[in-house]
Design an enzyme around this catalytic site. Structure first.
Site, PDB file in Angstrom:
ATOM      1  N   GLU A 125       7.916  16.109  15.874  1.00 36.88           N
ATOM      2  CA  GLU A 125       8.514  15.923  14.549  1.00 36.88           C
ATOM      3  C   GLU A 125       7.819  16.850  13.557  1.00 36.88           C
ATOM      4  O   GLU A 125       6.593  16.842  13.447  1.00 36.88           O
ATOM      5  CB  GLU A 125       8.354  14.471  14.089  1.00 36.88           C
TER       6      GLU A 125
ATOM      7  N   LYS B 241       0.888  -1.174   0.000  1.00 37.73           N
ATOM      8  CA  LYS B 241       0.000   0.000   0.000  1.00 37.73           C
ATOM      9  C   LYS B 241       0.919   1.214   0.000  1.00 37.73           C
ATOM     10  O   LYS B 241       1.410   1.635   1.032  1.00 37.73           O
ATOM     11  CB  LYS B 241      -0.888  -0.012   1.249  1.00 37.73           C
TER      12      LYS B 241
ATOM     13  N   GLU C 146       9.067   1.108  11.253  1.00 38.73           N
ATOM     14  CA  GLU C 146      10.064   2.178  11.190  1.00 38.73           C
ATOM     15  C   GLU C 146       9.275   3.488  11.244  1.00 38.73           C
ATOM     16  O   GLU C 146       8.574   3.828  10.296  1.00 38.73           O
ATOM     17  CB  GLU C 146      10.900   2.048   9.913  1.00 38.73           C
TER      18      GLU C 146
ATOM     19  N   CYS D  37      13.269  10.697   7.568  1.00 36.80           N
ATOM     20  CA  CYS D  37      13.032  10.287   8.960  1.00 36.80           C
ATOM     21  C   CYS D  37      14.305  10.416   9.790  1.00 36.80           C
ATOM     22  O   CYS D  37      14.253  10.644  10.987  1.00 36.80           O
ATOM     23  CB  CYS D  37      12.528   8.861   9.001  1.00 36.80           C
TER      24      CYS D  37
HETATM   25  P1  NAD Z   1       1.869   8.262   7.518  1.00 34.93           P
HETATM   26  O1  NAD Z   1       1.958   7.479   8.768  1.00 34.93           O
HETATM   27  O2  NAD Z   1       0.908   9.383   7.460  1.00 34.93           O
HETATM   28  O3  NAD Z   1       1.488   7.327   6.288  1.00 34.93           O
HETATM   29  C1  NAD Z   1       2.270   6.182   5.946  1.00 34.93           C
HETATM   30  C2  NAD Z   1       1.388   5.172   5.243  1.00 34.93           C
HETATM   31  O4  NAD Z   1       0.419   4.669   6.156  1.00 34.93           O
HETATM   32  C3  NAD Z   1       0.617   5.732   4.063  1.00 34.93           C
HETATM   33  O5  NAD Z   1       0.631   4.778   3.032  1.00 34.93           O
HETATM   34  C4  NAD Z   1      -0.779   5.916   4.640  1.00 34.93           C
HETATM   35  O6  NAD Z   1      -1.804   5.867   3.668  1.00 34.93           O
HETATM   36  C5  NAD Z   1      -0.871   4.719   5.561  1.00 34.93           C
HETATM   37  N1  NAD Z   1      -1.847   4.843   6.651  1.00 34.93           N
HETATM   38  C6  NAD Z   1      -2.230   5.956   7.313  1.00 34.93           C
HETATM   39  N2  NAD Z   1      -3.122   5.653   8.280  1.00 34.93           N
HETATM   40  C7  NAD Z   1      -3.297   4.305   8.237  1.00 34.93           C
HETATM   41  C8  NAD Z   1      -4.095   3.381   8.987  1.00 34.93           C
HETATM   42  N3  NAD Z   1      -4.881   3.793   9.983  1.00 34.93           N
HETATM   43  N4  NAD Z   1      -4.032   2.086   8.658  1.00 34.93           N
HETATM   44  C9  NAD Z   1      -3.241   1.652   7.664  1.00 34.93           C
HETATM   45  N5  NAD Z   1      -2.465   2.465   6.918  1.00 34.93           N
HETATM   46  C10 NAD Z   1      -2.490   3.786   7.208  1.00 34.93           C
HETATM   47  O7  NAD Z   1       3.352   8.757   7.208  1.00 34.93           O
HETATM   48  P2  NAD Z   1       3.832   9.707   6.021  1.00 34.93           P
HETATM   49  O8  NAD Z   1       3.320  11.078   6.286  1.00 34.93           O
HETATM   50  O9  NAD Z   1       3.538   9.049   4.716  1.00 34.93           O
HETATM   51  O10 NAD Z   1       5.417   9.667   6.203  1.00 34.93           O
HETATM   52  C11 NAD Z   1       6.113  10.505   7.073  1.00 34.93           C
HETATM   53  C12 NAD Z   1       6.402   9.810   8.389  1.00 34.93           C
HETATM   54  O11 NAD Z   1       7.119   8.613   8.139  1.00 34.93           O
HETATM   55  C13 NAD Z   1       7.279  10.602   9.320  1.00 34.93           C
HETATM   56  O12 NAD Z   1       6.802  10.469  10.636  1.00 34.93           O
HETATM   57  C14 NAD Z   1       8.641   9.948   9.196  1.00 34.93           C
HETATM   58  O13 NAD Z   1       9.501  10.110  10.292  1.00 34.93           O
HETATM   59  C15 NAD Z   1       8.239   8.526   9.011  1.00 34.93           C
HETATM   60  N6  NAD Z   1       9.302   7.758   8.364  1.00 34.93           N
HETATM   61  C16 NAD Z   1      10.045   6.880   9.120  1.00 34.93           C
HETATM   62  C17 NAD Z   1      11.089   6.168   8.538  1.00 34.93           C
HETATM   63  C18 NAD Z   1      11.952   5.231   9.345  1.00 34.93           C
HETATM   64  O14 NAD Z   1      12.730   4.505   8.748  1.00 34.93           O
HETATM   65  N7  NAD Z   1      11.841   5.209  10.664  1.00 34.93           N
HETATM   66  C19 NAD Z   1      11.365   6.348   7.175  1.00 34.93           C
HETATM   67  C20 NAD Z   1      10.590   7.247   6.443  1.00 34.93           C
HETATM   68  C21 NAD Z   1       9.552   7.941   7.051  1.00 34.93           C
END
Ligand code: NAD
Length: 484
Positions: free
Chosen positions: A388, A176, A252, A286
């Site tokens: 963040e 997804k 992550e 991240c």
């Molecule tokens: P997000 O959590 O908003 O979304 C990530 C994914 O989850 C998307 O595909 C979204 O559609 C899906 N999603 C959202 N709510 C959901 C639910 N209730 N059930 C299932 N799926 C759901 O994150 P984002 O805004 O896309 O990315 C930014 C975030 O990601 C930041 O917090 C960043 O730190 C983190 N990040 C972490 C790493 C790491 O390696 N630790 C790497 C990259 C990004």
């Protein structure tokens, strides 16, 4: 208009419900994304199950590895297509996508193919109470159908970081992608078909999180495990979904990473390193730095140097020469980042540079640009020091002693990464040991060896992936005891 279809059982599947994908550089609609409903998610999970029980499950490791190499080679052959797709979706500088996102997207398949080809399992010979012998050995089985839920900041790189090891270990996946970045995950479907990966091994369902494809997928009882990269709050929702059926998760999550600069550090290298870690990918990494702690004797000089360095960055569209900073991903994210810029001012920050929106001409005026921003003067309790932001910004504060620096770095709910800048090995090692994170860089940032463990401590994640550590999530070990 470009259409982004779901990819289910080797076929591109349209749905009646679509949503618009807009370009971050000018807010133009560049495609229509076909949103998967419950029926498409169900079909994808079933296709993945069939492949697991069929060709893919029966395939020899040698053949599987050959196919994963072929996937990597085909990504490289279609490098320009992947590059264009990633740039259109994210607006990131071409130099960055060409050197990081796409090459790593391909490498993720080869690295994990090599690892599974060579991974040993344990065996023990044991004396039995009756004077005989028994032999115990371990079998490594795939976890099953794995849901891969991805963010938008490094779309291909972070998705393949999960899909590569999952497939190498013999699992099948339903991906997804983020609603913001549908392109490269869809394109990878073409690659899978081209090189002969059996239908159903790699599936893609498009949509949002709650009450959409993300939630339908993570709640689906046919999913055996969930690997997720994204915000900590989303991780909490997914963990609740995974509780049903006690399915394993690998997370992550977010960060609020600290950089610690000691007075004896190589000053110029520290300034250059923190310029990258705070502003690369427009701060949407991240692992990026949003809190900088600098030892007092060099504090003023450091603030002045980072200001000069930030002001030398060029904000603009991907292929304009010299551009180092693209736009933020969306209008919504821009609003969020600017609300933190506002909050910093309201809480009394000194704005060293930035704090607003750069003037962009013509069509780009509608893009999601923000200025690289540096603040000083706020206490640890300030909102922008705790939450963040995921934008091109950082707060710089002084410290006096090693103890104080470590305490400040640890004063956060998160524990993803830190960077320590020092010429003293003892200090470096102490900081590495005592700052509670999954990743610690000494005199560097984002230097990665894909064989090493990657993941976060505290609210930044659960588990480690990378190298053989990925096998712990993507496979189950079965013990077999043979009485001889
Ligand atoms: P997000 O959590 O908003 O979304 C990530 C994914 O989850 C998307 O595909 C979204 O559609 C899906 N999603 C959202 N709510 C959901 C639910 N209730 N059930 C299932 N799926 C759901 O994150 P984002 O805004 O896309 O990315 C930014 C975030 O990601 C930041 O917090 C960043 O730190 C983190 N990040 C972490 C790493 C790491 O390696 N630790 C790497 C990259 C990004």
């Amino acid at each position: 208009m470009k259409q982004f279809h779901n990819f289910i059982g080797g076929e591109f599947v349209a749905t009646a419900r679509t949503f618009e994908k807009r370009a971050p550089v000018d807010d133009r609609v560049i495609g229509l994304v076909h949103e998967a409903g419950r029926a498409e998610v169900d079909a994808a999970v079933h296709a993945a199950r069939r492949a697991l029980k069929g060709d893919w499950g029966r395939m020899s490791v040698v053949r599987r590895v050959e196919l994963l190499y072929a996937v990597a080679d085909e990504i490289n052959r279609r490098f320009d297509d992947f590059l264009a797709a990633e740039i259109a979706d994210t607006g990131k500088p071409k130099s960055l996508a060409a050197h990081v996102d796409i090459p790593r997207g391909a490498a993720n398949f080869k690295v994990f193919a090599d690892i599974v080809k060579n991974v040993p399992t344990e065996s023990f010979e044991m004396a039995t109470p009756d004077g005989g012998t028994a032999l115990s050995y371990a079998l490594r089985s795939p976890l099953g159908v794995v849901a891969v839920v991805c963010p938008w900041n490094l779309p291909l790189l972070l998705m393949t970081w999960k899909v590569g090891p999952a497939l190498a270990c013999g699992n099948t996946v339903v991906v997804k992608p983020s609603e913001e970045t549908p392109a490269t995950a869809t394109l990878l479907g073409e690659v899978m078909n081209k090189v002969g990966v059996p239908p159903g091994v790699y599936n893609v369902v498009h949509g949002f999180g709650p009450d959409s494809a993300g939630e339908f997928l993570t709640r689906h009882p046919g999913v055996n495990g969930i690997t997720f990269t994204g915000e900590t709050r989303t991780g909490e929702a997914i963990m609740a979904a995974a509780a049903k059926g006690v399915r394993p998760v690998s997370f992550e999550l977010g960060g609020k990473n600290a950089a610690v600069v000691f007075a004896g550090a190589d000053f110029d290298k520290a300034v250059a390193g923190i310029t990258r870690s705070a502003f690369e990918n427009c701060g949407q990494v991240c692992l990026g730095t949003e809190r900088v702690y600098v030892q007092r004797p060099i504090f003023d000089r450091f603030v002045a140097a980072l200001k000069a360095s930030a002001e030398a960055l060029k904000v603009g569209p991907s292929d304009e020469p010299g551009v180092t900073l693209g736009p933020l991903i969306s209008a919504e994210h821009k609003r969020k980042v600017l609300s933190y810029y506002e909050r910093a001012r309201a809480e009394g920050a000194t704005v060293i540079t930035g704090g607003g929106v750069p003037a962009m001409g013509g069509a780009f005026a509608a893009g999601h640009w923000v200025e690289p921003t540096i603040w000083t003067g706020l206490p640890q309790t300030a909102t922008i020091v705790r939450e963040e932001i995921f934008g091109p910004c950082c707060h710089i504060a002084p410290f006096d002693t090693v103890d104080e620096a470590i305490a400040l770095a640890n004063d956060t709910d998160y524990g993803l990464a830190t960077t320590v800048w020092t010429s003293d090995l003892g200090t470096a090692h102490r900081a590495a040991r005592e700052i509670d994170v999954g990743l610690c860089w000494i005199n560097s940032w984002f230097l990665r060896d894909l064989r090493t463990a990657f993941g976060g401590a505290k609210a930044s994640g659960i588990g480690r992936e990378g190298g053989v550590h990925s096998l712990e999530f993507y496979t189950e070990l079965r013990n077999v005891m043979v009485k001889l």
